[in-house]
Design a protein around this motif. Structure first.
Motif: not given
Length: 451
Positions: A182-197
């Motif tokens: 849950l924490l990984f999605f919020i603080f790692i995955y979501a920011p990277l997806a937003h920044a990249t795509w």
């Protein structure tokens, strides 16, 4: 007659349900309550130039990508000790349940909502999927409904934390694992997806190319895997024999099949670019499978089913960021280079004290990084005229420098961020199972089930 003087074994008492284990259920009840407040009923059908062919392909691709997570479960499950097969597979399957609910509530908004500084989306933009069923199509996918785009992207969010599980297999508490993802999605995955795509994302604006997730999926999972292996330290029994190599073969087949949706689906339509991505995906994975077992032969090893499967997956990983930007011959080069580099890193890792159980970092993390860099070498406007810059092979340096800068920045962010999240998770709920639970096996100690 020999009489045993050993004391009779005392039955192990099942642990009581902790307060922490009740929290997820309470949160799920709150989500159910929100569905009455935010029913997400479309006001009117969106007015857009939608393509039936594109919608049909993207519906299919979305199903393909979801199949990759059960494929990963078999792939990982076949590699671990028999007493940990079910727990390892469940760690992948639970991602399908958890991440779907998170995505509907606020996850899609974090990844693709209104940009907040180019690093994260506004969680209110699509909260509880408001403005999705009746929303205008995503600007980079104008021929399919926004809801279909959202569900396609969900499948990427599902498999990313599942990839990490191979690094800490056989020694993590299940409840703590759910907190971490849950924490990984919020603080790692979501920011990277937003920044990249996201068109306003910081990496997107810098010209970084990631066709289907080399940065967002594989590098983030790879660095989180390394952080996890270091944080949880070695297993008490760090050697094991694979429970079922037939599971590994089955998992590889499902992953390979689903990856066509992963990469070709990222073309966002039934178009020539999708055909290119499908072709490069096939070529790179096949070349990597051969390169892995041939390189093993150079080192004096026999060709193996495990080596073939691992090589194929490394090729799939490496071509992911480049699939829609490179030619078929260059995709073969990417597969071969990635397989050799990952093979070497697996050997190097085995000579250290790092217990990355299923070599997630050498295969997924390093494979993703190789793919990212080689995108900066081989990307061609002849393949995809929409890219702003070409690779080093065509005499341009801007793209390669952008890819290299993204590689360094994302690596630091994903590793340091994951390490911090592991510490936070460990404070909330201890991550590591006890020595006795590890010896018993996680299937029994965590789930009261066995193969």
């Amino acid at each position: 007659m020999i009489t045993s003087t050993a004391p009779a074994a005392t039955p192990t008492k099942a642990p009581s349900v902790t307060k922490l284990s009740k929290i997820p259920f309470i949160l799920l009840v709150l989500v159910v309550g929100l569905t009455f407040v935010f029913p997400a009923v479309p006001i009117a059908a969106p007015q857009a130039d939608l393509s039936p062919a594109d919608m049909a392909w993207m519906l299919t691709a979305t199903a393909f990508v979801l199949l990759m997570t059960p494929g990963l479960a078999f792939f990982y499950g076949g590699m671990v000790n028999r007493k940990n097969v079910l727990s390892t597979m469940l760690q992948s399957f639970i991602c399908m349940a958890m991440l779907t609910v998170i995505w509907v509530v606020f996850g899609f908004s974090l990844a693709f909502g209104e940009s907040l500084g180019g690093v994260i989306g506004n969680p209110a933009t699509f909260f509880m999927m408001q403005n999705v069923l009746d929303g205008a199509p995503w600007e980079l996918a104008p021929t399919i409904p926004l809801a279909l785009f959202a569900m396609f992207q969900l499948k990427f969010a599902i498999i990313t934390p599942a990839l990490i599980t191979g690094a800490f297999a056989e020694r993590i508490r299940f409840t703590s694992y759910t907190v971490f993802i849950l924490l990984f999605f919020i603080f790692i995955y979501a920011p990277l997806a937003h920044a990249t795509w996201h068109p306003e994302g910081i990496l997107f604006q810098l010209g970084v190319l990631d066709f289907a997730g080399g940065t967002v999926v594989h590098m983030s999972a790879g660095w989180a895997a390394l952080a996890s292996a270091l944080f949880l330290k070695r297993r008490h029994e760090a050697t094991h024999s694979p429970a079922m190599i037939t599971f590994v073969l089955l998992g590889t087949g499902l992953l390979w099949f689903g990856w066509f949706g992963f990469n070709a689906g990222s073309a966002m339509g039934a178009n020539p670019l999708a055909a290119t991505a499908l072709s490069t995906t096939m070529a790179a994975s096949a070349a990597a499978a051969l390169a892995w077992i041939f390189f093993d032969g150079v080192k004096g090893r026999k060709p193996s089913a495990m080596g073939t499967c691992i090589g194929a997956v490394v090729g799939l990983v490496a071509i992911t960021p480049a699939a829609g930007f490179v030619t078929l011959p260059h995709s073969i080069a990417i597969g071969v280079i990635a397989a050799v580099v990952s093979n070497l890193l697996v050997d190097l890792r085995s000579r250290t004290t790092i217990d990355d159980t299923l070599d997630v970092f050498p295969c997924h993390g390093v494979g993703g990084m190789v793919g990212m860099l080689l995108t900066g070498v081989f990307a061609s406007k002849g393949v995809n005229p929409n890219i702003p810059d070409q690779g080093l092979l065509f005499g341009e340096t801007k793209l390669f420098l952008a890819q290299f800068g993204a590689l360094v920045g994302v690596s630091v962010f994903a590793f340091a961020g994951s390490w911090l999240l592991l510490k936070v998770t460990n404070l909330i709920s201890p991550l590591r199972v006890s020595h006795e639970e590890e010896q018993l096996g996680l299937d029994l100690s965590q789930h009261d089930e066995k193969l």
